[in-house]
Design an enzyme around this catalytic site. Structure first.
Site, PDB file in Angstrom:
ATOM      1  N   CYS A   1      18.133   3.106  32.549  1.00  0.00           N
ATOM      2  CA  CYS A   1      19.362   2.998  31.768  1.00  0.00           C
ATOM      3  C   CYS A   1      19.015   2.391  30.418  1.00  0.00           C
ATOM      4  CB  CYS A   1      20.384   2.119  32.498  1.00  0.00           C
ATOM      5  SG  CYS A   1      21.878   1.761  31.523  1.00  0.00           S
TER       6      CYS A   1
ATOM      7  N   CYS B   1      28.337   1.413  30.217  1.00  0.00           N
ATOM      8  CA  CYS B   1      27.707   2.714  29.990  1.00  0.00           C
ATOM      9  C   CYS B   1      28.311   3.347  28.740  1.00  0.00           C
ATOM     10  CB  CYS B   1      27.937   3.616  31.197  1.00  0.00           C
ATOM     11  SG  CYS B   1      27.429   5.332  30.945  1.00  0.00           S
TER      12      CYS B   1
ATOM     13  N   TYR C   1      27.416  24.798  41.415  1.00  0.00           N
ATOM     14  CA  TYR C   1      26.400  24.891  42.458  1.00  0.00           C
ATOM     15  C   TYR C   1      26.755  25.998  43.454  1.00  0.00           C
ATOM     16  CZ  TYR C   1      24.290  20.687  40.504  1.00  0.00           C
ATOM     17  OH  TYR C   1      23.676  19.809  39.666  1.00  0.00           O
TER      18      TYR C   1
ATOM     19  N   GLY D   1      29.832   6.650  38.219  1.00  0.00           N
ATOM     20  CA  GLY D   1      28.439   6.996  38.435  1.00  0.00           C
ATOM     21  C   GLY D   1      27.552   6.182  37.529  1.00  0.00           C
ATOM     22  N   ARG D   2      27.395   6.656  36.305  1.00  0.00           N
ATOM     23  CA  ARG D   2      26.536   5.956  35.335  1.00  0.00           C
ATOM     24  C   ARG D   2      27.006   4.533  35.020  1.00  0.00           C
ATOM     25  NH1 ARG D   2      27.073  10.613  31.101  1.00  0.00           N
ATOM     26  NH2 ARG D   2      29.086  10.572  32.156  1.00  0.00           N
TER      27      ARG D   2
ATOM     28  N   ALA E   1      15.823  -5.558  21.226  1.00  0.00           N
ATOM     29  CA  ALA E   1      14.650  -6.151  21.885  1.00  0.00           C
ATOM     30  C   ALA E   1      14.719  -7.670  21.828  1.00  0.00           C
ATOM     31  CB  ALA E   1      13.363  -5.654  21.220  1.00  0.00           C
TER      32      ALA E   1
ATOM     33  N   GLN F   1      19.319  -1.928  14.781  1.00  0.00           N
ATOM     34  CA  GLN F   1      19.488  -0.499  14.521  1.00  0.00           C
ATOM     35  C   GLN F   1      20.627   0.141  15.316  1.00  0.00           C
ATOM     36  OE1 GLN F   1      18.050   1.239  12.167  1.00  0.00           O
ATOM     37  NE2 GLN F   1      16.729  -0.435  11.521  1.00  0.00           N
TER      38      GLN F   1
ATOM     39  N   LYS G   1      29.598   8.243  18.690  1.00  0.00           N
ATOM     40  CA  LYS G   1      28.571   7.288  19.089  1.00  0.00           C
ATOM     41  C   LYS G   1      29.096   5.853  19.136  1.00  0.00           C
ATOM     42  CE  LYS G   1      24.852   8.264  19.696  1.00  0.00           C
ATOM     43  NZ  LYS G   1      23.691   8.466  18.829  1.00  0.00           N
TER      44      LYS G   1
END
Length: 641
Positions: A358, A339, A169, A315-316, A390, A417, A427
């Site tokens: 999220c 996270c 920045y 943070g996340r 779900a 999945q 992952k």
């Protein structure tokens, strides 16, 4: 636990070593004003026990804005809203730091409608617009923007100020020889390049007084040839200490050239930022804050116990679970929604102009995020078919509301999945959400039935009040001549380990699943080609994740054909390309990765027997989408029952 020990930063006493790192939410108004949504969001983190909350990046001038609904601190009219945000966080037991910044060449001109500014006219690759070099006579103007913002933070009642000296920045653009090509007193030597930021510090202390606590965030290395490096960061850290800075928040990278490292996205080295923090800590006597994918209490504790840092910034992880600290300190670490650094529900959604959220926490910014309320009429019998995300979230939410919930899953494990989705390189942390559900579902009384394929006739016999069909989707098989005769596997079969591919593989479909399957198979040394109908592969991946996976695939020699359609499978693969028909060698294995389609078969059968009002279809069974949509849909249904 080291995590829970109090610590003093300057004159500020913190109740623990946990800092909430700044993460832009997009919850402010278009003018940058505080909203009730923003107050509620941070209020939940304060209730969760965070010692120090560093608010998200507040832009000090309109020209330094990155996203449309970013928090602002560029005008005196912002003070009252900031006070309304800060006060309840302090009342909940957290200390609060206002975090100020100007994006410089990283600002979004589509949002600001103003020219970009920087020390030198060097464009940020991710923005693609050349900034104006700041004239020498305007230096004080931009420094004063920071000073006035600091005064506003002080007037709003903040306990501390954090200033961004890193991540590419504006101040960092002055620091780095990569972006600073000036020939005046603010460019050239190290002393000249740090002058812009140091003078801002000096002016803030003159304006407010030396007692107002200041934290500085730095990039220990920007990972750019000829740019800012560790030895520069160490020199700067010592100077900041001499200038009375109370603590140093150590991060990495530049949002322009090394954004994946800055954001610590999947595919980057986990823990790298902590190691750099430890090198800074060795050289200074003020507290050092470590940050970057610290997503479990065990990792946080390890960093503190080993002496790499004095505090840890999350943070996340605090987006994913506002009760991270409370759960960590009450023996409920396994109940934390961890996270996975996927960015899909938070930063990717924000960049796409959608609501910040999220993947794993469907209630970010909502009142019920801390505690799910009991139903007005609890005790319903809810039967859920399918233990994908779900189904699992709807089961958890409905049970937490006081209903009796039963899950039926035809496979021997839960997760749907996300299980094959967690197999490709980098992952694996996606699977943490499955471990979360394994921990919490028994605690809310959910009855889980695995290896049980429910039929319509069986469902009709249940004494059910509600039936939820979360049966997922089925792989799409395109009608390609010769494909069925030759044989094929699906990407899901490969990633689940149900089938094995040969040494030479052709993957049909270059979306997220196809590219991750290519990553997985090429890592095993297999020769892989990808055939994609559209003009671009990995269109549904996050920007930084895509950059990293494409780099890996290129290094392994994966061949990618875009704007190419598999026309026929015979003695060769006959494909249509923009240049006409082409023959590709026949592989050992063809893998289909062209997506899923909803499977409505069970719903159609059940709807002939049971009334429509007690049937609910969610997740991929309704429409094939991403994790964030599946879990949100499950939560919303659970809340409605």
């Amino acid at each position: 636990m080291e995590l829970t020990k109090p610590i003093k930063i300057g004159n500020l006493n913190l109740k623990n070593r946990v800092v909430m790192a700044p993460v832009k939410t997009g919850y402010a108004t278009l003018e940058g004003q505080v909203t009730e949504e923003l107050i509620q969001y941070y209020g939940n983190r304060a209730k969760g026990g965070v010692g120090l909350i560093v608010l998200e990046s507040a832009y000090v001038d309109l020209s330094g804005k990155e996203i449309p609904r970013q928090l602002g601190i560029y005008d005196d009219s912002m003070v009252e809203g900031l006070r309304r945000l800060i006060t309840p966080l302090q009342e909940a037991g957290s200390k609060v730091a206002v975090y100020i910044n100007h994006a410089g060449r990283i600002a979004n001109p589509m949002v600001t409608k103003l020219p970009l500014i920087a020390p030198s006219p060097i464009a940020c690759p991710t923005i693609g617009v050349e900034p104006q070099g700041i004239p020498h006579e305007d230096i004080k103007k931009w420094q004063n923007a920071y000073v006035k913002a600091a005064v506003r933070a002080y007037e709003a009642g903040a306990d501390a100020l954090e200033i961004q000296f890193g991540h590419g920045y504006l101040i960092h653009q002055f620091l780095s020889p990569h972006t600073n090509k000036r020939e005046d007193g603010y460019g050239g030597s190290f002393e000249n390049r740090i002058r812009f930021g140091i003078e801002i510090l000096d002016e803030i202390k003159k304006e407010i007084g030396v007692d107002f606590l200041i934290i500085v965030r730095i990039s220990a290395d920007e990972f750019v040839p000829g740019g800012w490096a560790l030895e520069d960061a160490i020199r700067l850290a010592k100077i900041l200490e001499d200038k009375g800075v109370a603590a140093i928040d150590v991060s990495l990278g530049s949002s322009c050239e090394s954004g994946a490292i800055t954001l610590q996205t999947l595919g980057t080295q986990k823990g790298l930022a902590w190691e750099f923090a430890s090198k800074i800590k060795e050289q200074v006597n003020i507290p050092v804050i470590a940050v970057g994918r610290i997503n479990t209490p065990e990792l946080a504790e390890e960093i503190l116990v080993s002496g790499k840092a004095d505090l840890v910034a999350l943070g996340r992880p605090l987006v994913a679970d506002p009760l991270f600290v409370e759960k960590a300190t009450t023996g409920r670490s396994k109940e934390i929604r961890r996270c996975a650094a996927c960015h899909q529900g938070c930063l990717d959604e924000l960049r796409a102009g959608r609501r910040f959220g999220c993947n794993f926490n469907p209630s970010v910014g909502k009142e019920e995020e801390i505690e799910i309320q009991k139903a007005s009429q609890p005790g319903k019998k809810v039967f859920i078919i399918g233990a994908g995300l779900a189904g699992l979230e709807s089961a958890y939410t409905a049970a937490a509301r006081g209903h009796k919930v039963y899950i039926y899953e035809e496979k021997g494990e839960i997760g749907g999945q996300v299980l094959p989705g967690s197999v490709p390189p980098h992952k694996e942390e996606l699977k943490s959400i499955v471990e979360y559900y394994k921990e919490v579902l028994p605690k809310v009384g959910v009855t889980l039935n695995l290896n049980h394929k429910a039929t319509a006739e069986e469902i009709a016999k249940w004494e059910s009040d509600e039936v939820v069909l979360a049966t997922g989707g089925q792989p799409i098989v395109p009608p390609i001549p010769g494909l069925k005769e030759y044989g094929f596997l699906t990407a899901v079969e490969i990633l689940r380990g149900e089938k094995q591919a040969g040494d030479k593989v052709a993957i049909i479909g270059g979306g997220l699943i196809g590219m991750e399957t290519a990553d997985y198979l090429s890592e095993q040394g297999k020769k892989v080609i990808v055939i994609e109908l559209l003009e671009e592969v990995a269109r549904d991946m996050g920007a930084f994740e895509k950059i990293l996976i494409m780099k890996r695939l290129k290094e392994r020699g994966v061949e990618i054909y875009v704007k190419t359609r598999l026309k026929e499978v015979g003695k060769v693969l006959l494909v249509d390309t923009p240049e006409g028909e082409k023959e590709l060698p026949l592989p050992d294995t063809i893998v289909l990765a062209v997506g899923l389609k909803p499977d409505p078969s069970l719903y159609e059968e059940v709807s002939k027997i049971l009334p429509q009002e007690k049937l609910h279809v969610i997740g991929d069974a309704k429409e094939v989408r991403k994790i964030v949509h599946a879990i949100s849909e499950g939560r919303n249904l659970g809340l409605s029952l």
